[in-house]
Design a protein around this motif. Structure first.
Motif, short mmCIF file in Angstrom:
data_model
loop_
_atom_site.label_atom_id
_atom_site.label_comp_id
_atom_site.label_asym_id
_atom_site.label_seq_id
_atom_site.Cartn_x
_atom_site.Cartn_y
_atom_site.Cartn_z
N MET A 182 0.83 -1.20 0.00
CA MET A 182 0.00 0.00 0.00
C MET A 182 0.87 1.25 0.00
O MET A 182 1.84 1.36 0.76
CB MET A 182 -0.93 0.02 1.22
CG MET A 182 -1.97 1.13 1.18
SD MET A 182 -2.99 1.13 -0.31
CE MET A 182 -3.75 -0.51 -0.18
N THR A 183 0.53 2.18 -0.87
CA THR A 183 1.21 3.47 -0.96
C THR A 183 0.16 4.58 -0.94
O THR A 183 -1.03 4.33 -1.13
CB THR A 183 2.03 3.58 -2.25
OG1 THR A 183 1.12 3.55 -3.37
CG2 THR A 183 3.05 2.45 -2.38
N ALA A 184 0.63 5.80 -0.77
CA ALA A 184 -0.29 6.94 -0.78
C ALA A 184 -1.01 7.04 -2.13
O ALA A 184 -2.22 7.31 -2.19
CB ALA A 184 0.47 8.23 -0.49
N ASN A 185 -0.29 6.81 -3.21
CA ASN A 185 -0.88 6.90 -4.54
C ASN A 185 -1.94 5.82 -4.76
O ASN A 185 -3.03 6.08 -5.29
CB ASN A 185 0.21 6.79 -5.61
CG ASN A 185 -0.28 7.21 -6.98
OD1 ASN A 185 -1.19 8.03 -7.10
ND2 ASN A 185 0.30 6.65 -8.02
N LEU A 186 -1.63 4.60 -4.32
CA LEU A 186 -2.59 3.50 -4.46
C LEU A 186 -3.83 3.76 -3.61
O LEU A 186 -4.96 3.54 -4.06
CB LEU A 186 -1.92 2.19 -4.07
CG LEU A 186 -2.81 0.93 -4.08
CD1 LEU A 186 -3.50 0.75 -5.43
CD2 LEU A 186 -1.98 -0.30 -3.73
N ALA A 187 -3.63 4.23 -2.38
CA ALA A 187 -4.78 4.53 -1.51
C ALA A 187 -5.65 5.60 -2.14
O ALA A 187 -6.89 5.51 -2.11
CB ALA A 187 -4.28 4.98 -0.14
N ARG A 188 -5.02 6.61 -2.72
CA ARG A 188 -5.78 7.69 -3.36
C ARG A 188 -6.58 7.17 -4.56
O ARG A 188 -7.74 7.53 -4.75
CB ARG A 188 -4.83 8.80 -3.79
CG ARG A 188 -5.52 10.01 -4.39
CD ARG A 188 -4.56 11.19 -4.50
NE ARG A 188 -3.36 10.85 -5.26
CZ ARG A 188 -2.16 10.71 -4.71
NH1 ARG A 188 -1.98 10.86 -3.40
NH2 ARG A 188 -1.11 10.42 -5.46
#
Length: 272
Positions: free
Chosen positions: A27-33
């Motif tokens: 999980m990354t910030a970009n994926l979460a977004r």
């Protein structure tokens, strides 16, 4: 590899659970977004990622829909607890979070109760920009502030219907007094055991409900001598119960429901 997810809600406060136990944390910030996008992704108020933990049944990490991390989410914690209890056929589990080790139990009615930890009241723990009494901040309406692992600012009002949440909330959220911004509550006290709560959520807008905001609102009401130690909190989406003895752990109890499960596919992952 596709990510398996569960879309859930707690009185309309919607969230997604992604299980990454027995695998690396992708999980990354970009994926979460991208997953949080209600038009091109799944859509949620918060995302909870389940990870392996040596000292608990699992570890939880949380993300907002805009890709920012957060330390606590009462609704998603209850959803993760419900998921793990069904998996293990148990009525009690522990979850490790940045807030600490949280004990979760299923009640006789099927609701999920979480020991949310002790509230924090020092100005630097909320945090606020400068030293002051957190029972009454120097803002119009003299709101109270506390932290439940995230910052909360509570206004007590006579008529909730008279408050323009969409206009007032953002200005308080981003006020210089709150260096990390804040969740904003507007509370109408029906009686000492029942409140009506509407919320402007930090980085999130107006949700149908919020577990941590319900806790923060009740804690601030008890500190001001306005509420008893067990309070029903009615949000736009439904009610939860918050208990606090004025000293120790805050207990949050309410229903959760799984809406659907699915796979976030390779094609979508490769598009990031």
């Amino acid at each position: 590899m596709p990510l398996k997810f569960h879309k859930m809600h707690a009185n309309g406060d919607d969230f997604v659970i992604v299980d990454l136990r027995n695998s690396s944390n992708s999980m990354t910030a970009n994926l979460a977004r991208r997953m949080g996008d209600r038009n091109r992704g799944i859509g949620f108020n918060q995302l909870a990622v389940l990870l392996d933990d040596e000292n608990a049944d699992a570890r939880l990490m949380f993300w907002n829909a805009d890709g920012s991390p957060l330390d606590v989410c009462g609704s998603a914690t209850r959803g993760a607890a419900d998921t793990l209890m069904r998996e293990s056929n148990s009525s009690s589990i522990t979850l490790q979070t940045n807030r600490g080790l949280l004990t979760c139990e299923r009640t006789s009615t099927g609701a999920i109760s979480v020991a949310m930890g002790e509230p924090l009241f020092e100005w630097s723990a909320v945090p606020l920009a400068q030293a002051m009494d957190t029972r009454a901040l120097p803002l119009t309406g003299a709101p109270a502030a506390c932290s439940m692992g995230n910052p909360h600012c509570t206004f007590f009002v006579d008529d909730l219907t008279a408050i323009d949440i969409a206009a007032t909330g953002p200005a308080i959220e981003s006020h210089p007094l709150f260096p990390l911004r804040t969740n904003v509550h507007f509370v109408q006290i029906i009686n000492r055991k029942y409140i009506r709560l509407r919320i402007w959520e930090r980085w999130g807008g107006i949700p149908l409900g919020s577990g941590s905001c319900s806790c923060g609102a009740v804690v601030n009401g008890i500190r001001r001598g306005l509420l008893d130690d067990c309070v029903e909190v009615e949000c736009d989406g439904g009610t939860v119960t918050v208990q606090w003895d004025g000293v120790g752990t805050v207990f949050l109890t309410g229903p959760v429901e799984r809406v659907f499960s699915g796979l976030y596919t390779n094609a979508l992952l490769h598009a990031l």
